[in-house]
Design a protein around this motif. Structure first.
Motif, PDB file in Angstrom:
ATOM      1  N   LEU A 355      33.556  35.416  30.330  1.00 26.34           N
ATOM      2  CA  LEU A 355      34.702  35.217  31.223  1.00 26.34           C
ATOM      3  C   LEU A 355      34.280  34.657  32.573  1.00 26.34           C
ATOM      4  O   LEU A 355      35.081  33.997  33.248  1.00 26.34           O
ATOM      5  CB  LEU A 355      35.435  36.544  31.420  1.00 26.34           C
ATOM      6  CG  LEU A 355      36.220  37.068  30.220  1.00 26.34           C
ATOM      7  CD1 LEU A 355      36.734  38.472  30.488  1.00 26.34           C
ATOM      8  CD2 LEU A 355      37.366  36.136  29.879  1.00 26.34           C
ATOM      9  N   ALA A 356      33.045  34.908  32.982  1.00 26.82           N
ATOM     10  CA  ALA A 356      32.592  34.425  34.290  1.00 26.82           C
ATOM     11  C   ALA A 356      32.503  32.905  34.341  1.00 26.82           C
ATOM     12  O   ALA A 356      32.668  32.303  35.412  1.00 26.82           O
ATOM     13  CB  ALA A 356      31.232  35.040  34.623  1.00 26.82           C
ATOM     14  N   PRO A 358      34.546  30.416  32.921  1.00 23.48           N
ATOM     15  CA  PRO A 358      35.799  29.803  33.408  1.00 23.48           C
ATOM     16  C   PRO A 358      36.240  30.368  34.749  1.00 23.48           C
ATOM     17  O   PRO A 358      36.829  29.648  35.565  1.00 23.48           O
ATOM     18  CB  PRO A 358      36.807  30.133  32.302  1.00 23.48           C
ATOM     19  CG  PRO A 358      36.255  31.318  31.602  1.00 23.48           C
ATOM     20  CD  PRO A 358      34.764  31.173  31.670  1.00 23.48           C
ATOM     21  N   ALA A 359      35.957  31.643  35.031  1.00 23.16           N
ATOM     22  CA  ALA A 359      36.394  32.247  36.292  1.00 23.16           C
ATOM     23  C   ALA A 359      35.670  31.663  37.495  1.00 23.16           C
ATOM     24  O   ALA A 359      36.165  31.766  38.627  1.00 23.16           O
ATOM     25  CB  ALA A 359      36.175  33.762  36.255  1.00 23.16           C
ATOM     26  N   SER A 360      34.519  31.040  37.280  1.00 26.32           N
ATOM     27  CA  SER A 360      33.788  30.399  38.382  1.00 26.32           C
ATOM     28  C   SER A 360      34.198  28.947  38.580  1.00 26.32           C
ATOM     29  O   SER A 360      33.636  28.249  39.429  1.00 26.32           O
ATOM     30  CB  SER A 360      32.282  30.474  38.120  1.00 26.32           C
ATOM     31  OG  SER A 360      31.937  29.778  36.937  1.00 26.32           O
ATOM     32  N   GLY A 361      35.177  28.487  37.779  1.00 26.25           N
ATOM     33  CA  GLY A 361      35.691  27.127  37.956  1.00 26.25           C
ATOM     34  C   GLY A 361      34.955  26.068  37.178  1.00 26.25           C
ATOM     35  O   GLY A 361      35.137  24.874  37.441  1.00 26.25           O
ATOM     36  N   LYS A 368      40.314  28.636  35.480  1.00 30.50           N
ATOM     37  CA  LYS A 368      39.827  29.579  36.483  1.00 30.50           C
ATOM     38  C   LYS A 368      40.911  30.589  36.847  1.00 30.50           C
ATOM     39  O   LYS A 368      40.655  31.799  36.913  1.00 30.50           O
ATOM     40  CB  LYS A 368      39.371  28.824  37.734  1.00 30.50           C
ATOM     41  CG  LYS A 368      38.889  29.731  38.852  1.00 30.50           C
ATOM     42  CD  LYS A 368      38.414  28.931  40.061  1.00 30.50           C
ATOM     43  CE  LYS A 368      37.924  29.857  41.175  1.00 30.50           C
ATOM     44  NZ  LYS A 368      37.431  29.091  42.350  1.00 30.50           N
ATOM     45  N   ALA A 369      42.133  30.086  37.076  1.00 30.53           N
ATOM     46  CA  ALA A 369      43.231  30.983  37.448  1.00 30.53           C
ATOM     47  C   ALA A 369      43.539  31.966  36.323  1.00 30.53           C
ATOM     48  O   ALA A 369      43.757  33.163  36.568  1.00 30.53           O
ATOM     49  CB  ALA A 369      44.468  30.159  37.795  1.00 30.53           C
ATOM     50  N   LEU A 370      43.539  31.477  35.083  1.00 30.64           N
ATOM     51  CA  LEU A 370      43.839  32.352  33.947  1.00 30.64           C
ATOM     52  C   LEU A 370      42.746  33.401  33.762  1.00 30.64           C
ATOM     53  O   LEU A 370      43.034  34.594  33.526  1.00 30.64           O
ATOM     54  CB  LEU A 370      43.979  31.504  32.673  1.00 30.64           C
ATOM     55  CG  LEU A 370      44.400  32.262  31.402  1.00 30.64           C
ATOM     56  CD1 LEU A 370      45.754  32.916  31.600  1.00 30.64           C
ATOM     57  CD2 LEU A 370      44.430  31.311  30.204  1.00 30.64           C
ATOM     58  N   ALA A 371      41.474  32.982  33.878  1.00 30.31           N
ATOM     59  CA  ALA A 371      40.370  33.930  33.716  1.00 30.31           C
ATOM     60  C   ALA A 371      40.375  34.972  34.827  1.00 30.31           C
ATOM     61  O   ALA A 371      40.127  36.154  34.589  1.00 30.31           O
ATOM     62  CB  ALA A 371      39.044  33.178  33.693  1.00 30.31           C
ATOM     63  N   LEU A 413      32.424  43.441  35.981  1.00 27.89           N
ATOM     64  CA  LEU A 413      31.241  42.578  35.949  1.00 27.89           C
ATOM     65  C   LEU A 413      31.622  41.100  35.927  1.00 27.89           C
ATOM     66  O   LEU A 413      30.920  40.266  36.517  1.00 27.89           O
ATOM     67  CB  LEU A 413      30.387  42.904  34.725  1.00 27.89           C
ATOM     68  CG  LEU A 413      29.639  44.234  34.743  1.00 27.89           C
ATOM     69  CD1 LEU A 413      28.830  44.404  33.457  1.00 27.89           C
ATOM     70  CD2 LEU A 413      28.725  44.330  35.948  1.00 27.89           C
ATOM     71  N   GLY A 414      32.717  40.774  35.246  1.00 25.39           N
ATOM     72  CA  GLY A 414      33.125  39.375  35.189  1.00 25.39           C
ATOM     73  C   GLY A 414      33.399  38.789  36.554  1.00 25.39           C
ATOM     74  O   GLY A 414      33.014  37.653  36.856  1.00 25.39           O
ATOM     75  N   ARG A 415      34.053  39.561  37.399  1.00 25.18           N
ATOM     76  CA  ARG A 415      34.312  39.081  38.757  1.00 25.18           C
ATOM     77  C   ARG A 415      33.006  38.918  39.540  1.00 25.18           C
ATOM     78  O   ARG A 415      32.809  37.911  40.231  1.00 25.18           O
ATOM     79  CB  ARG A 415      35.228  40.067  39.483  1.00 25.18           C
ATOM     80  CG  ARG A 415      35.545  39.645  40.907  1.00 25.18           C
ATOM     81  CD  ARG A 415      36.300  40.729  41.654  1.00 25.18           C
ATOM     82  NE  ARG A 415      36.533  40.362  43.042  1.00 25.18           N
ATOM     83  CZ  ARG A 415      37.046  41.170  43.944  1.00 25.18           C
ATOM     84  NH1 ARG A 415      37.394  42.392  43.605  1.00 25.18           N
ATOM     85  NH2 ARG A 415      37.232  40.782  45.181  1.00 25.18           N
ATOM     86  N   LEU A 416      32.107  39.902  39.427  1.00 23.24           N
ATOM     87  CA  LEU A 416      30.834  39.816  40.133  1.00 23.24           C
ATOM     88  C   LEU A 416      29.988  38.658  39.617  1.00 23.24           C
ATOM     89  O   LEU A 416      29.364  37.927  40.402  1.00 23.24           O
ATOM     90  CB  LEU A 416      30.074  41.136  39.983  1.00 23.24           C
ATOM     91  CG  LEU A 416      30.716  42.360  40.639  1.00 23.24           C
ATOM     92  CD1 LEU A 416      29.967  43.627  40.244  1.00 23.24           C
ATOM     93  CD2 LEU A 416      30.755  42.211  42.152  1.00 23.24           C
TER      94      LEU A 416
END
Length: 530
Positions: A355-356, A358-361, A368-371, A413-416
């Protein structure tokens, strides 16, 4: 010229990897976790019916009125509990901090009696914060009955131990030149604190207190699962009744409360930037504490709190049960708890890494927004609530705990992980791309080595937290020591409960020692690789 191996840290990494795999294999039979069970026809049918019931959310006026009252009770219990924790933690910090010791500020010899007293108080703080707040809440529910009072008392004790430790450490981290001058001039301990340390430490003290208030709101909501009132108690009832519409409404309200408290936290930190803003914040905090007590007091009076009964209840825990049969059960419960935490953290590490990206763009702004939205949802719902839902999916036992920890920790953890990817220097990956390497190759050899050590450090930290969480997930039927403790308290087997709580405290202490060792080994391996 001497030739160097391509990766001098390869052997230590392989050894640690083999050790982790060796620890991971036995967790599957210990927990009974089977991912294929999630796709079993009966499980999918149950989940489909439950999820379908989430829509539309319950919106009848009577239920919304109950939700509103429960939400206010949750906020009030968290605020009153934090106020009580500060009343406990501030004196403990004042008495135990080394920053005010005369022998640390001057050449005076330390007093053996004073040092012994401080050691005793530090032991009290370890005891207070060593038992999770929901365990304190469960004990107080059994002692004084249902309602918000157990939540306030539990937060006051558990967070009191935390605040005392952290406040003392904040004071110790401040420059001591002015404190030494005041001490040399004959100032006493209160004067040194008020004029030498407090002015410079106050912003950090307030900032940490605000953070603890955020944590207290989440904890207050979760305590409802053991009968400590608030929105959690409504959630527990709705889940047991399989009323998906009510559950969805309560989850939405809970997430709104979390978002709102984060906004209040940001505003509080901005107010701290000016003296006038700090005064406004202090006045607002006092008013909020008084209003919270005023809201909760009528219910406390109606419940008829009896301090003598609380003392009698506490005395019934002694002596703890040390029978061989119980110690064997505790050993099995501890192994089950460790297996839940380890497997849940391992699954979360894999999910967070996926998940990190796509979440990192790395795959565009929509992805990114969805993740990010998914990560916020996963970490926004407490692990105990995930455990309640997981019990419906995989049944009672540690498998539900594994699933709950994996879901919640994936969000954390995904956010970190995403933030470390965004902050990592892009030059190595870009250089490999220029040389013709593919995106995957450039990521694995250019960017991943830059963030790997930080990812492992985050995983170790969350693994440490997950062991503490796994120890209490059994309160909702997710196995481990928590399930044994809940059963013992339900049957009023208080000596057995005392032994289980001592086992939790011992497990927490051993965990801290192991975590320190693993971090030292990780730092050594990273330094060797550099």
């Amino acid at each position: 010229m001497l030739s160097h191996p391509r990766d001098p840290a390869l052997l230590p990494r392989l050894l640690w990897g083999a050790l982790l795999l060796a620890l991971l294999v036995p967790t599957l039979p210990l927990t009974g976790f089977n991912p294929l069970q999630l796709f079993d026809a009966a499980t999918l049918k149950t989940l489909a019916g439950f999820v379908a019931g989430f829509l539309p959310p319950a919106s009848n006026a009577v239920f919304l009125g109950e939700v509103m009252r429960a939400s206010v009770t949750t906020l009030a219990a968290a605020t009153a509990g934090l106020a009580l924790a500060m009343l406990v933690g501030l004196p403990l910090a004042f008495a135990t901090t080394r920053a005010l010791d005369r022998h640390a500020l001057t050449a005076a010899a330390p007093s053996r009696l004073a040092e012994a007293g401080k050691s005793l108080l530090r032991g009290v703080m370890v005891l207070l914060r060593g038992a999770p707040e929901i365990v304190w809440a469960l004990l107080f529910v059994r002692a004084v009955g249902l309602g918000s009072l157990p939540a306030v008392l539990a937060l006051g004790l558990a967070y009191g131990g935390m605040l005392g430790k952290v406040y003392a450490e904040i004071l110790e981290s401040q420059p001591r030149a002015l404190a030494r001058a005041l001490c040399a001039a004959g100032a006493g301990r209160p004067q040194v604190l008020g004029y030498g340390l407090l002015p410079q430490a106050l912003p950090e003290l307030v900032s940490y207190s605000v953070y603890r208030w955020e944590c207290a709101i989440r904890a207050s909501a979760v305590m409802g699962f053991v009968g400590a009132g608030g929105i959690g108690q409504l959630l527990d009832t709705s889940i047991k009744m399989m009323n998906g519409g009510e559950v969805s409404t309560l989850l939405l309200v809970f997430l709104l409360i979390v978002v709102g408290t984060e906004g209040v936290s940001r505003l509080s930190r901005r107010l701290l930037e000016s003296r006038q803003g700090g005064a406004v914040l202090a006045g607002s905090a006092v008013l909020a504490a008084l209003a919270s007590v005023a809201w909760l007091l009528p219910a406390w009076r109606e419940a008829g709190f009896d301090g003598a009964s609380l003392l009698r209840f506490a005395s019934e825990f002694l002596p703890p049960d040390a029978s061989p049969a119980l110690l064997a059960d505790i050993g099995r419960g501890a192994l089950e708890t460790l297996a839940m935490a380890f497997l849940g953290t391992a699954l979360a590490f894999a999910g967070a890494a996926l998940l990190a990206l796509p979440a990192s763009g790395r795959f565009g702004q929509p992805a990114k927004a969805l993740a990010r939205l998914l990560l916020n949802l996963l970490r926004g719902i407490p692990d105990l609530l995930w455990a309640s839902l997981a019990v419906l999916a995989v049944g009672l036992g540690p498998a539900a705990g594994v699933l709950a920890l994996a879901l919640h920790t994936s969000g954390v953890l995904g956010r970190l992980f995403a933030e470390t990817l965004e902050n990592a220097p892009p030059a190595p990956e870009q250089a490999l791309r220029v040389l013709g390497a593919g995106r995957l190759t450039a990521f694995c050899y250019g960017l991943l080595p830059e963030v790997w050590a930080q990812w492992l450090a985050y995983a170790l930290y969350r693994g440490e937290n997950n062991i503490r969480a796994a120890a209490v997930l059994g309160i909702v039927g997710a196995g481990g020591l928590g399930q044994q403790l809940y059963l013992a308290l339900s049957l009023f087997q208080l000596p057995t409960a005392a032994s289980l709580i001592l086992a939790m405290l011992l497990l927490s202490w051993l965990l801290e020692q192991l975590s320190r060792l693993l971090r030292q080994q990780l730092e050594a391996a990273t330094g060797h690789a550099a």
